[in-house]
Design a protein around this motif. Structure first.
Motif, short mmCIF file in Angstrom:
data_model
loop_
_atom_site.label_atom_id
_atom_site.label_comp_id
_atom_site.label_asym_id
_atom_site.label_seq_id
_atom_site.Cartn_x
_atom_site.Cartn_y
_atom_site.Cartn_z
N LEU A 78 0.84 -1.19 0.00
CA LEU A 78 0.00 0.00 0.00
C LEU A 78 0.88 1.25 0.00
O LEU A 78 1.77 1.40 0.83
CB LEU A 78 -0.91 0.00 1.23
N GLY A 79 0.68 2.11 -0.97
CA GLY A 79 1.45 3.33 -1.07
C GLY A 79 2.73 3.21 -1.89
O GLY A 79 3.40 4.20 -2.13
N TRP A 80 3.06 2.00 -2.30
CA TRP A 80 4.25 1.82 -3.13
C TRP A 80 3.96 2.36 -4.52
O TRP A 80 2.86 2.20 -5.05
CB TRP A 80 4.63 0.36 -3.24
N LEU A 81 4.93 2.96 -5.15
CA LEU A 81 4.75 3.45 -6.51
C LEU A 81 4.91 2.33 -7.53
O LEU A 81 4.31 2.36 -8.59
CB LEU A 81 5.74 4.58 -6.80
N LYS A 82 5.71 1.34 -7.21
CA LYS A 82 5.94 0.23 -8.13
C LYS A 82 5.23 -1.00 -7.59
O LYS A 82 5.46 -1.40 -6.45
CB LYS A 82 7.43 -0.04 -8.27
N ARG A 83 4.38 -1.59 -8.39
CA ARG A 83 3.64 -2.78 -7.97
C ARG A 83 4.16 -4.04 -8.65
O ARG A 83 3.71 -5.13 -8.32
CB ARG A 83 2.15 -2.62 -8.29
#
Length: 95
Positions: A78-83
Motif C-alpha cells: 500500500l502506497g508503493w509506486l511500483k507494484r
C-alpha cells in the motif's frame, strides 16, 4: 496446528516490518473469515501448481489461498509506486 505466515520471492526483503505485519494480518483475516487452516490452503495450492487433480474442497482452498495472497500483497505494498514486485505468500510450521 497454527501456520507461520511468511513471504517469499525476489523482492520479499523490501517491505518494512510494519508492512510485513500488515500483510500477515490481511492474510490471517482471509483465512479466519473462511474458517480454514492456512497449511491446508498451501497444500492445495501446491497441488494446483504441480498440475495435480484437485478435489472440490481443495479447489475451494486454492481460491481462498489466492485471495489471502492478493490481500496480503495489497496490504504490504500500500502506497508503493511500483507494484511489479515478486512477493508471494508462504506458510510453514511454527518455529
Amino acid at each position: 496446528m497454527q501456520a507461520r505466515i511468511r513471504f517469499v520471492g525476489e523482492h520479499a526483503h523490501l517491505p518494512s516490518p510494519d508492512e510485513v505485519a500488515a500483510g500477515i494480518e490481511a492474510a490471517n483475516a482471509v483465512f479466519a473469515s473462511h474458517n480454514v487452516d492456512p497449511l491446508a490452503c498451501a497444500a492445495a495450492n501446491a497441488k494446483l501448481e504441480n498440475d495435480e487433480e484437485l478435489t472440490r474442497e481443495e479447489a475451494r482452498l486454492c481460491v481462498i489461498w489466492q485471495m489471502a495472497d492478493d490481500k496480503a500483497f495489497r496490504a504490504m505494498t500500500l502506497g508503493w509506486l511500483k507494484r511489479d514486485t515478486d512477493i508471494w505468500l508462504a506458510v510453514g510450521e511454527p518455529a
